[in-house]
Design an enzyme around this catalytic site. Structure first.
Site: not given
Ligand code: NAD
Length: 332
Positions: A234, A263, A295
């Site tokens: 994000r 964005e 994105h």
């Molecule tokens: P997830 O919930 O499976 O994993 C997120 C991880 O981040 C967890 O293990 C959590 O403990 C950890 N976390 C939380 N706060 C943290 C911090 N301050 N520092 C370090 N680690 C921390 O989520 P995911 O499915 O792996 O997705 C991650 C992120 O990817 C989503 O939140 C979303 O913002 C982003 N995303 C982007 C796209 C894209 O198209 N660009 C698509 C899907 C998801």
């Protein structure tokens, strides 16, 4: 159930229609973005289906509740754009698609790393002009480099394992350790250690109030000169102005972004006929070592199929009064 599908893009409509053969909801596809001025389109709809760029702030949620909406089904994993406290206050349930294809996003992060390292975009434009000079195109081997993953959930853990497969020494930072990653030899360290010893840093944690601008000027100062920074998570996780300073001073050697703090007004639209008003974004576009995609990390056929299926299943679960396994709850 009657569902107002806001911010419908042509590419997802077919996937939603196909998934709906099973779930049989009454889907009304709306192109406008959900925001204060378009709430009236949700009049009399018990369900609203929203995209990552829709406005789900407190005033919008309050109005949605007033026009009869009961459930907001997000077609995204991220939910930082939803005021969860307000949703709770106005009696709205919020569901999301937590895991559609972690591989889609993870592989895009790797694509950014490889394209930046081997300067593929510059190389391609040169070749198109029949300029076969290699000056300025030198890359580096990934094997033996230290790569850091911030957030080792569904996506980050795949990225960590892919980087390990390239022969990188992989460091990770996450308040919750992932035992699969530990078994794969990935070492959990503090953020400071990660910043100071990594050649590549890639962000995969959700954006929350507490980690807004996690990568700021102080963090950049701690990094190795020439570091590669990748953000497919994000935009708000990094302070773009601090990153620009880091690029100008050459502390940051490479930047790969799929997300950007501001964005909403840019991504997912064709703005090619408009004057770009965002000076920060315009500056980013001037660096030869910056690669930006709009994105699209999630954007694979497999991911779109899953997003459609899970979104409609979430709505069916709500309609049937079943337990909402993908509900997003207000943490406080
Ligand atoms: P997830 O919930 O499976 O994993 C997120 C991880 O981040 C967890 O293990 C959590 O403990 C950890 N976390 C939380 N706060 C943290 C911090 N301050 N520092 C370090 N680690 C921390 O989520 P995911 O499915 O792996 O997705 C991650 C992120 O990817 C989503 O939140 C979303 O913002 C982003 N995303 C982007 C796209 C894209 O198209 N660009 C698509 C899907 C998801």
């Amino acid at each position: 159930m009657k569902v107002a599908v806001f911010s419908t893009h042509s590419y997802e409509k077919t996937f939603l229609e196909k998934a709906n053969i099973e779930t049989k909801h009454e889907l009304i596809f709306l192109e406008p973005r959900l925001q204060a001025s378009t709430i009236k389109l949700a009049d009399d709809f018990p369900a609203v289906c929203a995209f990552a760029t829709d406005d789900l702030s407190a005033p919008v949620l309050q109005q949605l509740a007033k026009v009869g909406v009961k459930v907001v089904a997000l077609r995204s994993a991220g939910f930082n754009h939803v005021d969860l406290a307000a949703a709770k206050e106005f009696g709205l349930r919020v569901v999301r698609v937590p895991r559609y294809s972690p591989h889609a996003v993870a592989e895009h992060a790797i694509a950014l790393i490889l394209a930046l390292d081997r300067k593929l975009i510059r190389a391609h434009s040169r070749v198109q002009e029949c300029n076969f000079s290699l000056d300025g195109l030198m890359g580096f081997d990934l094997i033996g480099k230290t790569a850091a993953v911030i957030g080792t959930g569904a996506i980050g853990s795949v990225v960590a394992k892919l980087l390990a497969a390239f022969g990188c020494q992989v460091l990770a930072f996450d308040p919750v350790k992932n035992s699969d990653c530990e078994k794969a030899g990935i070492k959990y360290v503090s953020l400071d250690e990660m910043f100071s010893s990594s050649d590549i840093i890639t962000l995969h944690c959700p954006l929350t109030e507490s980690n807004h601008h996690l990568v700021d000027q102080i963090a950049v100062e701690k990094m190795k000169t020439g570091v590669m920074l990748i953000n497919t998570s994000r935009g708000g996780l990094i302070d773009t102005k601090a990153i620009i300073k880091g690029l100008k001073s050459q502390k940051i050697g490479y930047l790969g972004l799929d997300v950007y703090e501001e964005e909403t007004e840019l991504f997912f639209h064709d703005c090619s006929n408009q004057v770009l008003e965002d000076d920060v974004f315009a500056r980013l576009l001037t660096f030869p070592n910056v690669l930006i995609t709009g994105h699209q990390a999630f954007f694979t056929k497999e991911a779109l199929e899953k997003i459609a299926e899970i979104t409609l299943q979430n709505i069916s679960d709500f309609e049937a009064g079943r337990f909402l396994k993908n509900e997003v709850l207000n943490p406080s």
